[in-house]
Design a protein around this motif. Structure first.
Motif, PDB file in Angstrom:
ATOM      1  N   ARG A 183       0.803  -1.207   0.000  1.00  0.00           N
ATOM      2  CA  ARG A 183       0.000   0.000   0.000  1.00  0.00           C
ATOM      3  C   ARG A 183       0.841   1.266   0.000  1.00  0.00           C
ATOM      4  O   ARG A 183       0.544   2.233  -0.675  1.00  0.00           O
ATOM      5  CB  ARG A 183      -0.941   0.012   1.196  1.00  0.00           C
ATOM      6  N   HIS A 299      -0.186   3.671 -15.143  1.00  0.00           N
ATOM      7  CA  HIS A 299      -1.363   3.872 -14.287  1.00  0.00           C
ATOM      8  C   HIS A 299      -2.638   3.635 -15.088  1.00  0.00           C
ATOM      9  O   HIS A 299      -2.728   4.018 -16.244  1.00  0.00           O
ATOM     10  CB  HIS A 299      -1.343   5.290 -13.709  1.00  0.00           C
ATOM     11  N   ARG A 300      -3.606   3.016 -14.402  1.00  0.00           N
ATOM     12  CA  ARG A 300      -4.841   2.639 -15.101  1.00  0.00           C
ATOM     13  C   ARG A 300      -5.817   3.808 -15.194  1.00  0.00           C
ATOM     14  O   ARG A 300      -6.054   4.481 -14.170  1.00  0.00           O
ATOM     15  CB  ARG A 300      -5.545   1.520 -14.340  1.00  0.00           C
ATOM     16  N   LYS A 322      -8.545  12.239 -11.906  1.00  0.00           N
ATOM     17  CA  LYS A 322      -8.633  12.986 -10.641  1.00  0.00           C
ATOM     18  C   LYS A 322      -7.256  12.939  -9.990  1.00  0.00           C
ATOM     19  O   LYS A 322      -6.741  11.847  -9.707  1.00  0.00           O
ATOM     20  CB  LYS A 322      -9.680  12.318  -9.757  1.00  0.00           C
ATOM     21  N   SER A 325      -1.580  11.973  -5.327  1.00  0.00           N
ATOM     22  CA  SER A 325      -0.349  12.620  -4.883  1.00  0.00           C
ATOM     23  C   SER A 325       0.863  12.297  -5.750  1.00  0.00           C
ATOM     24  O   SER A 325       1.878  12.972  -5.682  1.00  0.00           O
ATOM     25  CB  SER A 325      -0.054  12.204  -3.441  1.00  0.00           C
ATOM     26  N   THR A 328      -0.430  11.248 -11.102  1.00  0.00           N
ATOM     27  CA  THR A 328      -1.546  12.072 -11.570  1.00  0.00           C
ATOM     28  C   THR A 328      -1.326  13.554 -11.241  1.00  0.00           C
ATOM     29  O   THR A 328      -1.711  14.427 -12.009  1.00  0.00           O
ATOM     30  CB  THR A 328      -2.866  11.585 -10.930  1.00  0.00           C
TER      31      THR A 328
HETATM   32  C1  LIG Z   1      -9.535  -0.250 -13.568  1.00  0.00           C
HETATM   33  C2  LIG Z   1      -9.160   1.119 -13.048  1.00  0.00           C
HETATM   34  C3  LIG Z   1      -9.544   2.234 -13.748  1.00  0.00           C
HETATM   35  C4  LIG Z   1      -9.215   3.504 -13.272  1.00  0.00           C
HETATM   36  N1  LIG Z   1      -9.652   4.604 -13.958  1.00  0.00           N
HETATM   37  C5  LIG Z   1      -9.415   5.835 -13.461  1.00  0.00           C
HETATM   38  C6  LIG Z   1      -9.928   6.993 -14.116  1.00  0.00           C
HETATM   39  O1  LIG Z   1     -10.599   6.913 -15.142  1.00  0.00           O
HETATM   40  N2  LIG Z   1      -9.655   8.211 -13.566  1.00  0.00           N
HETATM   41  C7  LIG Z   1      -8.903   8.344 -12.413  1.00  0.00           C
HETATM   42  O2  LIG Z   1      -8.679   9.464 -11.973  1.00  0.00           O
HETATM   43  N3  LIG Z   1      -8.413   7.258 -11.774  1.00  0.00           N
HETATM   44  C8  LIG Z   1      -8.642   6.018 -12.273  1.00  0.00           C
HETATM   45  N4  LIG Z   1      -8.150   4.919 -11.618  1.00  0.00           N
HETATM   46  C9  LIG Z   1      -7.309   5.131 -10.444  1.00  0.00           C
HETATM   47  C10 LIG Z   1      -5.905   5.537 -10.930  1.00  0.00           C
HETATM   48  O3  LIG Z   1      -5.279   4.437 -11.551  1.00  0.00           O
HETATM   49  C11 LIG Z   1      -5.078   6.035  -9.755  1.00  0.00           C
HETATM   50  O4  LIG Z   1      -5.718   7.180  -9.265  1.00  0.00           O
HETATM   51  C12 LIG Z   1      -3.683   6.402 -10.145  1.00  0.00           C
HETATM   52  O5  LIG Z   1      -2.936   5.281 -10.557  1.00  0.00           O
HETATM   53  C13 LIG Z   1      -3.004   7.017  -8.936  1.00  0.00           C
HETATM   54  O6  LIG Z   1      -1.709   7.387  -9.314  1.00  0.00           O
HETATM   55  P1  LIG Z   1      -0.831   8.330  -8.357  1.00  0.00           P
HETATM   56  O7  LIG Z   1       0.596   7.965  -8.574  1.00  0.00           O
HETATM   57  O8  LIG Z   1      -1.172   9.755  -8.587  1.00  0.00           O
HETATM   58  O9  LIG Z   1      -1.365   7.879  -6.961  1.00  0.00           O
HETATM   59  P2  LIG Z   1      -0.699   8.072  -5.564  1.00  0.00           P
HETATM   60  O10 LIG Z   1      -1.350   9.214  -4.881  1.00  0.00           O
HETATM   61  O11 LIG Z   1       0.781   8.116  -5.656  1.00  0.00           O
HETATM   62  O12 LIG Z   1      -1.127   6.710  -4.943  1.00  0.00           O
HETATM   63  C14 LIG Z   1      -1.985   6.647  -3.895  1.00  0.00           C
HETATM   64  C15 LIG Z   1      -1.698   5.415  -3.094  1.00  0.00           C
HETATM   65  O13 LIG Z   1      -2.153   4.252  -3.726  1.00  0.00           O
HETATM   66  C16 LIG Z   1      -1.084   3.339  -3.980  1.00  0.00           C
HETATM   67  N5  LIG Z   1      -1.420   2.725  -5.237  1.00  0.00           N
HETATM   68  C17 LIG Z   1      -1.272   3.243  -6.467  1.00  0.00           C
HETATM   69  N6  LIG Z   1      -1.729   2.383  -7.374  1.00  0.00           N
HETATM   70  C18 LIG Z   1      -2.204   1.298  -6.671  1.00  0.00           C
HETATM   71  C19 LIG Z   1      -2.830   0.064  -7.031  1.00  0.00           C
HETATM   72  N7  LIG Z   1      -3.109  -0.232  -8.305  1.00  0.00           N
HETATM   73  N8  LIG Z   1      -3.156  -0.825  -6.050  1.00  0.00           N
HETATM   74  C20 LIG Z   1      -2.902  -0.538  -4.763  1.00  0.00           C
HETATM   75  N9  LIG Z   1      -2.335   0.616  -4.360  1.00  0.00           N
HETATM   76  C21 LIG Z   1      -1.989   1.509  -5.311  1.00  0.00           C
HETATM   77  C22 LIG Z   1       0.144   4.199  -3.990  1.00  0.00           C
HETATM   78  O14 LIG Z   1       1.302   3.495  -3.675  1.00  0.00           O
HETATM   79  C23 LIG Z   1      -0.217   5.215  -2.901  1.00  0.00           C
HETATM   80  O15 LIG Z   1      -0.035   4.718  -1.621  1.00  0.00           O
HETATM   81  C24 LIG Z   1      -8.471   3.648 -12.078  1.00  0.00           C
HETATM   82  C25 LIG Z   1      -8.086   2.510 -11.364  1.00  0.00           C
HETATM   83  C26 LIG Z   1      -8.434   1.267 -11.833  1.00  0.00           C
HETATM   84  C27 LIG Z   1      -8.051   0.062 -11.032  1.00  0.00           C
END
Ligand SMILES: Cc1cc2nc3c(=O)[nH]c(=O)nc-3n(C[C@H](O)[C@H](O)[C@H](O)COP(=O)(O)OP(=O)(O)OC[C@H]3O[C@@H](n4cnc5c(N)ncnc54)[C@H](O)[C@@H]3O)c2cc1C
Length: 526
Positions: A183, A299-300, A322, A325, A328
């Motif tokens: 996590r 990232h998904r 959206k 931290s 995105t």
């Molecule tokens: C099928 C799917 C579709 C998605 N579609 C969208 C969308 O359309 N729009 C949107 O805004 N978001 C979407 N998301 C979410 C998006 O993928 C995350 O918001 C994005 O990857 C976060 O990246 P970050 O580095 O900014 O997050 P951070 O703020 O760095 O991460 C937040 C926390 O979550 C942890 N983390 C990150 N990825 C995962 C993971 N896969 N599993 C467990 N922990 C994790 C990180 O280590 C951190 O602790 C989707 C997710 C999935 C599963």
């Protein structure tokens, strides 16, 4: 070999091929029947519990998944295999080793969860639980195997076979322990998990070199599946991103003027190789411009909208993001709005099949209700669009679609306004009802505010009464009702409870792959 012999071999070969295909089809149908039977047993037992012990049912259903019965069967079946025909500790150890390598096959079925889920047509969540359950079994069986070897006092790590066995065991342990950091340091966890898996395959292969053919076959099959899916994934990503004269996708950031840090933003990606986008598909995105650390991160994101190019293939896709931290937020900080930069995509992945036995599509339901909170709207829009197109082309059974969306900020509507307007403009036979709730303001006597073609988008102040909305839809349903949810956990739980209470009124629930998170730190469950 003379001509008649070659000829007879060709004829016999064709007949044998046909027979083999038929036998494979037969086995597949039989497996499907057994799976259906087990699932229906599972559903029937839960119905029994629901009718006679409703309170217990609600408690149990919160804790256990619908595949609980299958999991119990799997554990009991494996435990039986640990004992049947086993007469000594040595036999028990070797049986456990065999069971461990057999279970390694589902664990390494695909090199990524998204790829495995797409390959099998199941949800990410289901694939995740198959992976976790079989990994747990590999771990348990390896423990039994190690314990019996130590018990027989034949353990000598200097011997190559035992040395690699110990390395494999330690790697397995490391794989389990690394879950603690999943996590907090997700990206590091992912890379470490992959490295440990490759090392595990290598040490197991060395460990079983002098063992029986069956054990070697299992390890080789697992390794081959893992490598094959990895190669396919890489080949597909190369195919998607590289075309004649076009290297990489082109990403443009369309953020609103004067937007707040928490506001979602749109990115448009021009594709070198178009594909026909299906509702519910997502891609894995990487943007090198965002920074060196993010170079190997993907990232998904759900494909919310697509612009059609030649045929019905999409020449560009739009995502709604959206900021959190990490990656995105860096997109917003590092990329100038309305300027193009390079991006790399992997996918598309999903959507999973729906219905009790995975045999249905959204268009098979007469009535569809979509519940969304916040960024959850991103995954509902493509389903509305696809179903409206299906209605226009008389390809689907759906006659009524209702979207109930609760936004946490008033300006969230501006982020999707154009798409919602395009949807109502598309809805020529008034099948669509769009209800938007603005939780940041109180309800007023002027509600609902209306806009869009024929004022079909209705905006209310205040929060949604989910139960009342669902009750209304159930009472006025047109045929089988599908409830699709992409909402924060507390809303999902309310809706799940209510659907379970109405399961006999032809109501089904679909928890979509993407679920919004409640706080910035908590990750949405997948
Ligand atoms: C099928 C799917 C579709 C998605 N579609 C969208 C969308 O359309 N729009 C949107 O805004 N978001 C979407 N998301 C979410 C998006 O993928 C995350 O918001 C994005 O990857 C976060 O990246 P970050 O580095 O900014 O997050 P951070 O703020 O760095 O991460 C937040 C926390 O979550 C942890 N983390 C990150 N990825 C995962 C993971 N896969 N599993 C467990 N922990 C994790 C990180 O280590 C951190 O602790 C989707 C997710 C999935 C599963």
């Amino acid at each position: 070999m003379n001509v008649p012999e070659v000829y007879s071999i060709a004829v016999a070969g064709s007949i044998i091929t046909l027979l083999v295909i038929r036998a494979i089809m037969f086995v597949l149908v039989a497996c499907r029947l057994v799976a259906c039977l087990l699932l229906s047993l599972s559903t029937k037992s839960s119905r029994f519990l629901f009718i006679y012990f409703p309170k217990l049912y609600h408690r149990v259903s919160r804790v256990v998944s619908r595949y609980f019965l299958l999991q119990i069967l799997y554990f009991c079946g494996t435990a039986a295999c640990n004992f049947i025909g086993v007469g000594s500790t040595a036999q028990a150890g070797s049986r456990a080793a065999q069971l461990a390598v057999v279970n390694l096959v589902p664990v390494l079925l695909a090199s990524s969860h998204d790829f495995g889920a797409r390959m099998l047509g199941i949800s990410l969540r289901t694939y995740g639980s198959i992976h976790t359950t079989s990994s747990l079994m590999v771990f348990i069986q390896s423990l039994i195997h190690t314990a019996t070897v130590i018990h027989r006092a034949t353990f000598s790590p200097a011997e190559p076979q035992q040395f690699y066995g110990s390395l494999g065991g330690l790697t397995l342990l490391l794989l389990c322990v690394s879950l603690i950091i999943q996590r907090r340091y997700y990206e590091i966890f992912l890379k470490a998990h992959l490295a440990c898996t490759i090392f595990l395959i290598y040490s197991l292969w060395r460990h079983v070199q002098l063992r029986g053919r069956f054990v070697r076959l299992c390890v080789a099959t697992s390794a081959a599946l893992f490598m094959a899916t990895f190669t396919l994934r890489v080949a597909r990503a190369l195919f998607r991103n590289l075309a004649f004269g076009k290297f990489f996708c082109r990403l443009t950031l369309n953020s609103q003027q004067g937007s707040n840090p928490g506001d979602a933003f749109e990115v448009k990606i021009t594709l070198p190789r178009p594909w026909k986008v299906k509702a519910g598909e997502w891609i894995k995105l990487s943007v090198p411009h965002v920074g060196l650390f993010y170079l190997f991160q993907t990232h998904r994101f759900v494909v919310v909208w697509s612009e059609d190019g030649s045929g019905s293939n999409a020449s560009s896709i739009s995502l709604l993001i959206k900021p959190r931290s990490g990656f995105t937020r860096r997109i917003l900080d590092r990329i100038q709005p309305q300027t193009e930069c390079r991006a790399w995509i992997d996918g598309p992945y999903g959507p999973s099949r729906i219905g009790r036995f995975g045999t249905r599509t959204v268009g098979d339901y007469g009535h569809v209700v979509m519940f969304a909170t916040d960024i959850g709207i991103a995954v509902q829009i493509p389903y509305i669009r696809e179903t409206l197109t299906g209605i226009k082309e008389c390809r689907v059974r759906t006659r009524s679609i209702t979207l109930v969306w609760q936004m946490d900020r008033s300006n969230a509507l501006d982020e999707v306004r154009q798409w919602l307007q395009d949807l109502v403009a598309e809805d020529k036979s008034y099948n669509l009802q769009l209800l938007v709730y603005d939780a940041s303001r109180a309800s007023s006597l002027k509600d609902p505010l209306r806009f869009g073609e024929h004022d079909l988008i209705q905006v209310y102040g205040g929060e949604v009464n989910w139960q009342e909305q669902l009750e209304n839809e159930i009472s006025n349903r047109k045929g089988r009702l599908l409830v699709m949810v992409s909402a924060q956990r507390h809303v999902r739980e309310k809706i799940r409870d209510f659907v379970q209470e109405n399961v006999y009124r032809d109501v089904e629930l679909l928890d979509l792959e993407f679920q919004p998170w409640a706080s910035r730190k908590r990750w949405c469950p997948i």
